[in-house]
Design a protein around this motif. Structure first.
Motif, PDB file in Angstrom:
ATOM      1  N   ASN A 232       1.003  -1.117  -0.001  1.00 27.65           N
ATOM      2  CA  ASN A 232       0.073   0.146  -0.021  1.00 27.65           C
ATOM      3  C   ASN A 232       0.908   1.513   0.083  1.00 27.65           C
ATOM      4  N   ASN A 233       0.332   1.804  -0.284  1.00 27.62           N
ATOM      5  CA  ASN A 233       0.827   3.626  -0.349  1.00 27.62           C
ATOM      6  C   ASN A 233       1.700   3.364   1.437  1.00 27.62           C
ATOM      7  N   SER A 234       1.379   3.625   1.872  1.00 27.83           N
ATOM      8  CA  SER A 234       1.950   3.353   3.430  1.00 27.83           C
ATOM      9  C   SER A 234       3.319   2.849   3.815  1.00 27.83           C
ATOM     10  N   ILE A 235       3.587   1.923   3.566  1.00 26.31           N
ATOM     11  CA  ILE A 235       4.208   0.937   3.211  1.00 26.31           C
ATOM     12  C   ILE A 235       5.690   1.566   2.026  1.00 26.31           C
ATOM     13  N   LEU A 236       5.138   2.073   0.685  1.00 31.12           N
ATOM     14  CA  LEU A 236       5.753   2.103   0.107  1.00 31.12           C
ATOM     15  C   LEU A 236       6.628   3.856   0.820  1.00 31.12           C
ATOM     16  N   LEU A 237       6.185   4.661   1.028  1.00 33.03           N
ATOM     17  CA  LEU A 237       6.248   6.283   2.065  1.00 33.03           C
ATOM     18  C   LEU A 237       6.951   6.196   3.294  1.00 33.03           C
ATOM     19  N   GLN A 238       6.730   4.961   3.720  1.00 31.04           N
ATOM     20  CA  GLN A 238       7.529   4.268   4.695  1.00 31.04           C
ATOM     21  C   GLN A 238       9.458   3.924   4.079  1.00 31.04           C
ATOM     22  N   TRP A 239       8.689   2.849   3.155  1.00 32.36           N
ATOM     23  CA  TRP A 239      10.493   2.382   2.723  1.00 32.36           C
ATOM     24  C   TRP A 239      11.649   3.358   2.018  1.00 32.36           C
ATOM     25  N   GLU A 240      10.261   4.491   1.680  1.00 29.82           N
ATOM     26  CA  GLU A 240      11.099   5.939   0.828  1.00 29.82           C
ATOM     27  C   GLU A 240      12.566   6.443   1.635  1.00 29.82           C
ATOM     28  N   GLN A 241      11.389   6.909   2.923  1.00 29.30           N
ATOM     29  CA  GLN A 241      12.237   7.515   3.887  1.00 29.30           C
ATOM     30  C   GLN A 241      12.716   6.686   4.831  1.00 29.30           C
ATOM     31  N   PHE A 242      12.856   5.542   4.877  1.00 28.75           N
ATOM     32  CA  PHE A 242      13.886   5.072   4.900  1.00 28.75           C
ATOM     33  C   PHE A 242      15.306   4.794   4.584  1.00 28.75           C
ATOM     34  N   LEU A 243      15.560   4.960   2.844  1.00 35.60           N
ATOM     35  CA  LEU A 243      15.625   4.726   1.900  1.00 35.60           C
ATOM     36  C   LEU A 243      16.787   5.916   1.936  1.00 35.60           C
ATOM     37  N   ARG A 244      15.717   6.947   2.092  1.00 36.26           N
ATOM     38  CA  ARG A 244      16.723   8.039   2.121  1.00 36.26           C
ATOM     39  C   ARG A 244      17.282   8.709   3.653  1.00 36.26           C
ATOM     40  N   ARG A 245      17.326   7.799   4.655  1.00 35.72           N
ATOM     41  CA  ARG A 245      18.429   7.994   5.721  1.00 35.72           C
ATOM     42  C   ARG A 245      19.205   7.630   5.442  1.00 35.72           C
ATOM     43  N   PHE A 246      19.985   7.036   4.385  1.00 35.25           N
ATOM     44  CA  PHE A 246      21.132   6.941   3.553  1.00 35.25           C
ATOM     45  C   PHE A 246      21.290   7.639   2.241  1.00 35.25           C
ATOM     46  N   TYR A 247      20.464   7.153   2.232  1.00 32.87           N
ATOM     47  CA  TYR A 247      20.247   8.238   0.232  1.00 32.87           C
ATOM     48  C   TYR A 247      19.452   9.509   0.149  1.00 32.87           C
ATOM     49  N   PRO A 248      20.093  10.902   1.273  1.00 36.43           N
ATOM     50  CA  PRO A 248      18.981  11.569   1.225  1.00 36.43           C
ATOM     51  C   PRO A 248      17.908  12.314  -0.638  1.00 36.43           C
ATOM     52  N   PHE A 249      19.096  11.997  -1.257  1.00 38.60           N
ATOM     53  CA  PHE A 249      18.584  12.439  -2.923  1.00 38.60           C
ATOM     54  C   PHE A 249      17.540  14.251  -2.671  1.00 38.60           C
ATOM     55  N   PRO A 250      18.786  15.134  -2.202  1.00 38.36           N
ATOM     56  CA  PRO A 250      18.031  16.005  -2.244  1.00 38.36           C
ATOM     57  C   PRO A 250      17.210  17.126  -2.846  1.00 38.36           C
TER      58      PRO A 250
END
Length: 198
Positions: free
Chosen positions: A168-186
């Motif tokens: 669902n969208n919620s888990i995709l958003l959680q995954w994106e936010q987790f990934l951005r901890r390591f690769y922020p992609f500003p």
């Protein structure tokens, strides 16, 4: 006036689609409007890199640093999805911070070209699996098997799972936010595709 607003919005959308990156101009006096929220949603939809440029900052003559923090908090509260977007305070009237603005635009374009090596990406995914409660349906729980980056500008990630219907969208958003901890992609909107692991 409604017709003028409509056609202005259409032209803005067309300009965004054909651009390499966008400068999202905000008004320091009016703050975040409903139209701003619509444009932000469109930028996310078409995955364009962008920066927020808060104009008329020459009108702020006292406690600028404090006011910048307050505006960034207002921005975060109004558009919580976009905390990864750089914020530049400018004055189109005086030219204040305009060179920095264009530097940031060039930087977000480059940020969109970053590639994450697959082994590192999957170590991050493994950490995410261990620290996240994944959705389930009946006795079947979502399993995130592996992921890989398949494109840049925008960065495009394919996520292989046991059952795409459980994503669902919620888990995709959680995954994106987790990934951005390591690769922020500003300044960069990410694209995710979910596929069934064969």
């Amino acid at each position: 006036k409604a017709d003028i607003d409509f056609y202005s919005e259409v032209r803005a959308m067309e300009a965004i689609e054909t651009s390499d990156a966008a400068i999202f101009l905000l008004d320091a006096e009016t703050g975040i409007t409903l139209d701003d929220k619509k444009i932000a949603g469109f930028l996310e939809k078409v995955k364009k890199p962008f920066v927020f440029a808060v104009n008329k900052w020459d009108l702020v003559t006292e406690k600028r640093k404090q006011m910048e923090k307050q505006f960034i908090q207002h921005l975060s509260d109004s558009l919580p999805r976009f905390t990864f977007i750089p914020v530049i305070f400018i004055s189109a009237k005086t030219g204040w911070h305009i060179p920095q603005l264009f530097h940031h635009i060039l930087q977000v374009i480059e940020n969109g070209k970053v590639r994450v090596p697959t082994p590192i990406l999957n170590r991050i995914l493994s950490d995410f699996r261990e620290t996240t409660t994944l959705p389930s349906r009946g006795r079947k729980r979502l399993y995130l098997a592996y992921t890989t980056q398949v494109g840049i500008s925008p960065p495009h990630f394919v996520l292989m799972v046991n059952d795409p219907a459980l994503v669902n969208n919620s888990i995709l958003l959680q995954w994106e936010q987790f990934l951005r901890r390591f690769y922020p992609f500003p300044g960069v909107c990410l694209r995710f595709t979910v596929r069934k692991k064969s």
